[in-house]
Design a protein around this motif. Structure first.
Motif, PDB file in Angstrom:
ATOM      1  N   GLU A  63      -5.947   5.321   0.213  1.00 20.95           N
ATOM      2  CA  GLU A  63      -4.743   4.649  -0.288  1.00 20.95           C
ATOM      3  C   GLU A  63      -4.112   3.782   0.796  1.00 20.95           C
ATOM      4  O   GLU A  63      -3.890   4.239   1.923  1.00 20.95           O
ATOM      5  N   HIS A  64      -3.830   2.542   0.438  1.00 21.21           N
ATOM      6  CA  HIS A  64      -3.154   1.608   1.341  1.00 21.21           C
ATOM      7  C   HIS A  64      -1.822   2.211   1.778  1.00 21.21           C
ATOM      8  O   HIS A  64      -1.045   2.711   0.970  1.00 21.21           O
ATOM      9  N   GLY A  65      -1.560   2.186   3.090  1.00 25.01           N
ATOM     10  CA  GLY A  65      -0.298   2.699   3.624  1.00 25.01           C
ATOM     11  C   GLY A  65      -0.315   4.171   3.964  1.00 25.01           C
ATOM     12  O   GLY A  65       0.600   4.667   4.615  1.00 25.01           O
ATOM     13  N   GLY A  66      -1.348   4.893   3.533  1.00 23.75           N
ATOM     14  CA  GLY A  66      -1.448   6.311   3.854  1.00 23.75           C
ATOM     15  C   GLY A  66      -2.088   6.532   5.212  1.00 23.75           C
ATOM     16  O   GLY A  66      -2.565   5.595   5.846  1.00 23.75           O
ATOM     17  N   ASP A  67      -2.111   7.765   5.655  1.00 24.75           N
ATOM     18  CA  ASP A  67      -2.735   8.103   6.929  1.00 24.75           C
ATOM     19  C   ASP A  67      -4.221   8.374   6.715  1.00 24.75           C
ATOM     20  O   ASP A  67      -4.595   9.148   5.826  1.00 24.75           O
TER      21      ASP A  67
ATOM     22  N   GLN B 220      -5.373  11.750   4.664  1.00 25.03           N
ATOM     23  CA  GLN B 220      -5.905  11.632   3.302  1.00 25.03           C
ATOM     24  C   GLN B 220      -7.218  12.386   3.140  1.00 25.03           C
ATOM     25  O   GLN B 220      -7.472  12.986   2.091  1.00 25.03           O
TER      26      GLN B 220
ATOM     27  N   GLN C 210      -3.566  -0.631  10.005  1.00 23.36           N
ATOM     28  CA  GLN C 210      -2.456  -1.448  10.482  1.00 23.36           C
ATOM     29  C   GLN C 210      -2.030  -1.032  11.881  1.00 23.36           C
ATOM     30  O   GLN C 210      -1.403  -1.801  12.601  1.00 23.36           O
TER      31      GLN C 210
ATOM     32  N   THR D 113      -2.587   4.063   9.999  1.00 22.83           N
ATOM     33  CA  THR D 113      -2.061   3.615   8.714  1.00 22.83           C
ATOM     34  C   THR D 113      -3.109   2.739   8.040  1.00 22.83           C
ATOM     35  O   THR D 113      -3.479   1.676   8.551  1.00 22.83           O
TER      36      THR D 113
ATOM     37  N   PHE E 255      -4.986   0.136   5.930  1.00 20.08           N
ATOM     38  CA  PHE E 255      -4.868  -1.128   5.211  1.00 20.08           C
ATOM     39  C   PHE E 255      -5.854  -1.084   4.053  1.00 20.08           C
ATOM     40  O   PHE E 255      -5.484  -1.331   2.912  1.00 20.08           O
TER      41      PHE E 255
END
Length: 140
Positions: A17-21, A25, A47, A110, A112
């Protein structure tokens, strides 16, 4: 060398998932699927990232933070248990826009974009403290 013969079991492909660790995850996925041991590899982009370098003489982890977009050229690791929780022992290499590479033991990053292949093993692996290295390793 200590070893144990294992067989592969279930196999998965996953999009992070975008923005997750990144590592978090994988650990959550392993918990959700009841995976007690697995190997995985993945690629994508982050990111930012924090990696750890283990100083063998000091027997201590040193964090290195990258607050910049990076390509994940390789992320690989394994899933086992550490202190009762699922732990994704992850190493990653990253590339910068100029082609230079950085990497290490991934603590966090994070996402992307990320794609991961996971192969479960038909065993349970629990990490235990190793006196010689001061690391949590598999007691096979």
């Amino acid at each position: 060398m200590d070893y144990r013969r294992v067989e592969g079991d279930r196999e998965y492909v996953a999009r992070l998932e975008h923005g997750g660790d990144w590592r978090g995850q994988i650990e959550a996925f392993a918990e959700e699927e009841g995976i007690d041991a697995a190997f995985f590899f993945g690629l994508g982009a982050v990111q930012d990232a924090t990696v750890h370098f283990y100083g063998q003489d000091e027997q201590e982890y040193y964090p290195v933070e990258f607050d910049e977009p990076l390509e994940v050229t390789t992320a690989l690791g394994n899933v086992s248990h550490l202190d009762g929780d699922r732990f994704a022992h992850t190493h990653a290499t990253f590339s910068r826009p100029d082609g230079t590479m950085v990497g290490g033991h991934l603590d966090s990053g994070t996402v992307f974009a990320g794609e991961v292949y996971v192969r479960e093993l038909d065993t349970r692996l629990e990490r235990e403290h190793d006196e010689v290295t001061d690391l949590d390793l598999w007691p096979l």
